[in-house]
Scaffold this motif. Sequence first.
Motif, PDB file in Angstrom:
ATOM      1  N   GLU A 151      -3.476   0.512  -3.479  1.00 12.54           N
ATOM      2  CA  GLU A 151      -2.996  -0.865  -3.369  1.00 12.54           C
ATOM      3  C   GLU A 151      -2.317  -1.247  -4.690  1.00 12.54           C
ATOM      4  O   GLU A 151      -2.975  -1.337  -5.729  1.00 12.54           O
ATOM      5  N   LEU A 152      -1.009  -1.435  -4.652  1.00 12.70           N
ATOM      6  CA  LEU A 152      -0.287  -1.779  -5.875  1.00 12.70           C
ATOM      7  C   LEU A 152      -0.757  -3.112  -6.440  1.00 12.70           C
ATOM      8  O   LEU A 152      -0.767  -3.321  -7.657  1.00 12.70           O
ATOM      9  N   GLY A 153      -1.142  -4.031  -5.548  1.00  2.65           N
ATOM     10  CA  GLY A 153      -1.615  -5.338  -6.010  1.00  2.65           C
ATOM     11  C   GLY A 153      -2.841  -5.232  -6.895  1.00  2.65           C
ATOM     12  O   GLY A 153      -3.006  -6.022  -7.838  1.00  2.65           O
ATOM     13  N   GLU A 154      -3.720  -4.270  -6.623  1.00  2.00           N
ATOM     14  CA  GLU A 154      -4.912  -4.094  -7.450  1.00  2.00           C
ATOM     15  C   GLU A 154      -4.530  -3.676  -8.873  1.00  2.00           C
ATOM     16  O   GLU A 154      -5.153  -4.118  -9.848  1.00  2.00           O
ATOM     17  N   ILE A 155      -3.513  -2.815  -8.979  1.00  2.00           N
ATOM     18  CA  ILE A 155      -3.055  -2.381 -10.312  1.00  2.00           C
ATOM     19  C   ILE A 155      -2.467  -3.573 -11.064  1.00  2.00           C
ATOM     20  O   ILE A 155      -2.762  -3.792 -12.250  1.00  2.00           O
ATOM     21  N   GLN A 195       0.849  -1.185   0.000  1.00  2.00           N
ATOM     22  CA  GLN A 195       0.000   0.000   0.000  1.00  2.00           C
ATOM     23  C   GLN A 195       0.891   1.243   0.000  1.00  2.00           C
ATOM     24  O   GLN A 195       1.815   1.358   0.799  1.00  2.00           O
ATOM     25  N   VAL A 196       0.607   2.160  -0.919  1.00  2.00           N
ATOM     26  CA  VAL A 196       1.412   3.371  -1.034  1.00  2.00           C
ATOM     27  C   VAL A 196       0.490   4.579  -1.017  1.00  2.00           C
ATOM     28  O   VAL A 196      -0.734   4.457  -1.168  1.00  2.00           O
ATOM     29  N   LYS A 197       1.097   5.747  -0.845  1.00  2.00           N
ATOM     30  CA  LYS A 197       0.344   6.993  -0.867  1.00  2.00           C
ATOM     31  C   LYS A 197       0.928   7.893  -1.940  1.00  2.00           C
ATOM     32  O   LYS A 197       2.107   8.236  -1.898  1.00  2.00           O
ATOM     33  N   VAL A 198       0.110   8.243  -2.918  1.00  2.00           N
ATOM     34  CA  VAL A 198       0.544   9.087  -4.029  1.00  2.00           C
ATOM     35  C   VAL A 198      -0.486  10.197  -4.210  1.00  2.00           C
ATOM     36  O   VAL A 198      -1.684   9.931  -4.309  1.00  2.00           O
ATOM     37  N   ARG A 199       0.012  11.463  -4.224  1.00  2.00           N
ATOM     38  CA  ARG A 199      -0.857  12.630  -4.399  1.00  2.00           C
ATOM     39  C   ARG A 199      -1.995  12.657  -3.381  1.00  2.00           C
ATOM     40  O   ARG A 199      -3.115  13.067  -3.681  1.00  2.00           O
ATOM     41  N   GLY A 200      -1.707  12.127  -2.170  1.00  2.00           N
ATOM     42  CA  GLY A 200      -2.692  12.156  -1.094  1.00  2.00           C
ATOM     43  C   GLY A 200      -3.648  10.978  -1.085  1.00  2.00           C
ATOM     44  O   GLY A 200      -4.499  10.870  -0.195  1.00  2.00           O
ATOM     45  N   PHE A 201      -3.541  10.069  -2.063  1.00  2.00           N
ATOM     46  CA  PHE A 201      -4.431   8.909  -2.134  1.00  2.00           C
ATOM     47  C   PHE A 201      -3.688   7.635  -1.729  1.00  2.00           C
ATOM     48  O   PHE A 201      -2.532   7.437  -2.109  1.00  2.00           O
TER      49      PHE A 201
END
Length: 580
Positions: free
Chosen positions: A12-16, A3-9
């Motif tokens: 889940e990388l796994g979903e991508i 799980q990461v935070k990008v631009r405030g969001f």
Amino acid sequence: DHQVKVRGFRIELGEIENALLQHPQVNDAVALVREDGADYSRLIAYVAAPAVKEGGDEAGFIDQLYRQLQQQLPAYAVPSVVLVLAALPLTANGKLDRSALPAPDSVEARTVYLAPEGAMETALARLWMEVLQREQVGREDNFFALGGHSLLATQLASRIRDEFAVELSIRELFEQQHLKAQARSIEQLLITSSQPLFDPAISKANTDDQPLLLSYAQQRLWFLNQYAGPNAVYNIPLALRLSGDVDSPALIKSLQAIVQRHEILRTRFAAFEDSAIQCKDDDFPAIHIEDITDSLALQTIALSEQTYKFDLTQDRLCRIRVLRDLTHQERHSEPATVVKIDFILLVTMHHSIADAWSLGIFFKELITLYNAFKQGVDSPLTPLQIQYSDYAIWQRQILQGEFLENQLAYWRKQLSGVSPVLYFPTDRPRPEEQTFRGSSETIALTKELSSQLQHFSNAHGVTLYMTLLSAFAVLLARYSGQQDVAIGTPIANRNRKETEDLIGFFVNTLVMRLDIHPQSNFIQLVKNTREVALQAYAHQDVPFEQLIEYLNPQRSILHSPMGQVMFALQNVPLPSANLS
């Protein structure tokens, strides 16, 4: 961990990755966040698609992936860049080797468009589009990946100064290459900047009661002309063959309009005290069409114009001739039948009134005016706000006091102890006095190598110029056996928007001093070259001739001072030839 935070969001990388794996041609996929600078991060996706990589429609494939991702994921979770690989890199244990994944700028990548957000990003995007000549720019875009280089970065910095009244240096543009990051930097400057911007704008000067002194560059060529006498060494010739249905009245009217628009083309020099002054003529000799029926005469005229020996004490410094080539005209018993008639345009300017950039301006205005006059409409060109003589006055006003001392202090330190000569194992000894006799060699780089050079430059945050200069410096170091190499390089020196549309002699020479350390690798050298270049760009206002006078190196008629080798990347803007 995924799980990461990008631009405030939160994402889940796994979903991508699962969404990417649903495409039938994707064998494997990984998504990650790349940090590009202290305050800038973006989502990157890598997919292993060997069939696509081996000859499929990669652009169409990526479009399919994007449509698929946009249907399954929220907009903030769609990667900004998708890269297609034959296979994902693995470690010896068969696990994903994240460190071996290529940087987005080192391979062909497809970036999803994200519109600028807020007033600052929108205004800055407009400046990018103007400089890069693009119809669309996104907030995730990289200025240099879109075709930017040092010259365009200079133009962007000038526009940012005019638009926002803040100074974003060339160095900061290199450090903050993305639109979003640059917008943040400008906003921060607007908040924290307490001092008013030092912005010595170039304005129309009152020249009624003062002599028009030469610019420093003009002054140098004046002295050289006095020393060597009339010669053709500093000629800038332009020769164009116009084929087809040429509207000769529109062509002549266009040339006259350009000469009337730029006072420098109607300027002569006159001796004044220890130097010279500029004298502007109201009129220019009438331009008329000369009929040429002999091929040898045509070649003779063209050569004589190219090699005309300007006398700066008497001559107008721009010559224009229009020839009608009748050498292919056939005559029969009937009235003359024209098989083919071309027009030859010969324009020769002395370097004291023009430079390579000026040719681009002349050519662009010729196209614009001709197309307008042929259609019977008035000139669409915006009137010039200043002339070259205004720049010359401004230059002498600005290059003094603290500003000049700061510029000179850098060069004094940078060039202290530089070797006066590069020693090469040449097959002939140096002549006792420099001559202009020599020859040229042409080498063409392959398309593949050129592409690799550009990708290498993008991956390491440098321009193509910086990469090529580094390689050239290595060559010079090996030939000469010297570790300390000084290379001259021309710079357009048009770092203010007011000068971009002026014909005139602006180009300056900078000295790039590089340390070719035997123990360093090429990437280290390129990064050092970038630092040297950025420092030089920040101190480019001192004319080379004034720098030489200030540093006062030991003079010799055997070699040029401060470097005997020049390196130039010819990227001045030249329009495509499209005459109606």
